[in-house]
Design an enzyme around this catalytic site. Structure first.
Site, PDB file in Angstrom:
ATOM      1  N   GLY A 225       0.817  -1.203   0.000  1.00 42.62           N
ATOM      2  CA  GLY A 225       0.000   0.000   0.000  1.00 42.62           C
ATOM      3  C   GLY A 225       0.855   1.258   0.000  1.00 42.62           C
ATOM      4  N   ASP A 257      -4.106  -4.781  -9.144  1.00 45.29           N
ATOM      5  CA  ASP A 257      -4.096  -5.306 -10.514  1.00 45.29           C
ATOM      6  C   ASP A 257      -3.311  -4.372 -11.432  1.00 45.29           C
ATOM      7  OD1 ASP A 257      -5.828  -7.132  -9.375  1.00 45.29           O
ATOM      8  OD2 ASP A 257      -7.624  -6.175 -10.187  1.00 45.29           O
TER       9      ASP A 257
END
Length: 327
Positions: A225, A257
């Site tokens: 993240g 993705d």
């Protein structure tokens, strides 16, 4: 480089809850939960992990082969993917089931609660990779992303039998697969993709230590993240790449993705792991700032400038010639 991306193809129903999920949970009563969240926004978008990765690769000029199972309601989505450089001729169309659906609610802290209806994805276990391999003129890499678990295992074994390099990206399917199933996915992949939580879960599921897993994979890529990306290879010093800071409101669905698409594109161009992680992070943040997982606008010049803003002029100069294909 000829890349096939196997996995889920779905429609995303994305909602935003202005409060916090945690404020609705009552300590001591979590064994009987019945909650309803009044949401303020609803977006219906194209999604599915394999389709998202293939879309990113297509927009970057790689012309990927998408391999998965859908329903007869896929026609409009198929046109969109073809328009964005994705080969969909190897997608299996079910005669009786709908294309998969992902329903996700995101709260004010960016926590998410999601449900996934597999639908036609269950028929992905019937897909054979050999025709795709032959039609493409020889695949250089197969991405095995979240899919029907039997399909994931089948495609892994096919790659081994055909001598094809592959990337293992089990993601959310780790939660529903048993020890031997997860171990089967780690049959010498060139790349293993996980997020930080999944990097721990995969050790628990396989019963293998971090070092044992590293001994079975080429490069282990762990997204963290806002804390960036961690890259490891057995016997080499780990590499940490910072993330690209987002500007304004963020929507986390699909960012992972997009990272994979950028990372794989850069490795296909032979740019090395550092540059691959930088491009992956840049593309991830671009999607992070977009509602939905497949931005209608993805311009190479903007990606180059964004990468340069975080990683410097040398990174921008190294990526610019390749990102020109993105428009």
């Amino acid at each position: 480089m000829r890349i096939a991306v196997t996995g889920s193809i779905a429609t995303d129903h994305l909602m935003v809850f202005p409060g916090r999920f945690t404020e609705q949970l009552i300590a001591g009563s979590l064994d009987k939960v019945s909650l309803s969240f009044l949401v303020e926004e609803l977006e219906i978008r194209r999604g599915g992990v394999a389709a998202n990765i293939a879309f990113g690769l297509g927009r970057l000029g790689l012309g990927p082969y998408l391999v998965g199972a859908v329903g007869t309601d896929f026609a409009d989505y198929q046109v969109w993917l073809k328009e964005n450089g994705v080969d969909t001729d190897s997608v299996h169309v079910s005669e009786s089931l709908h294309t998969a659906r992902f329903v996700c609610t995101t709260d004010a802290d960016h926590n998410q609660i999601g449900s996934f209806y597999a639908g036609a994805m269950r028929e992905a276990r019937t897909i054979d990779l050999l025709p795709v391999h032959k039609r493409s003129g020889g695949l250089d890499l197969v991405v095995i992303s979240p899919n029907d678990p039997e399909a994931m295992i089948r495609h892994t074994r096919e790659c081994t039998a055909l001598g094809l390099r592959f990337a293992a990206d089990p993601s959310q399917q780790l939660a529903v697969m048993g020890r031997e199933e997860v171990r089967a996915l780690l049959d010498r992949p060139a790349y293993l993709f996980t997020n930080e939580y999944e990097s721990v879960l995969i050790q628990e599921r396989t019963g293998w230590t971090e070092q044992q897993i590293l001994g079975r994979v080429g490069t282990w890529v762990t997204t963290r993240g806002a804390d960036g990306v961690h890259l490891e290879r057995a016997g080499l010093r780990p590499l940490d790449i910072p993330s690209v800071p987002p500007a304004g409101r963020i929507e986390p669905t699909g960012a992972g993705d997009a990272f994979r698409a950028g990372f794989l594109a850069a490795t296909a161009w032979g740019l090395g792991l550092q540059r691959a992680a930088q491009l992956g992070s840049t593309l991830a943040t671009t999607v992070l700032e977009t509602t939905g997982t497949q931005p209608e606008e993805l311009k190479g010049a903007e990606l180059t400038a964004r990468a340069g803003g975080t990683y410097g002029a040398e990174a921008a100069a190294g990526l610019a010639p390749y990102l020109a294909a993105a428009g």
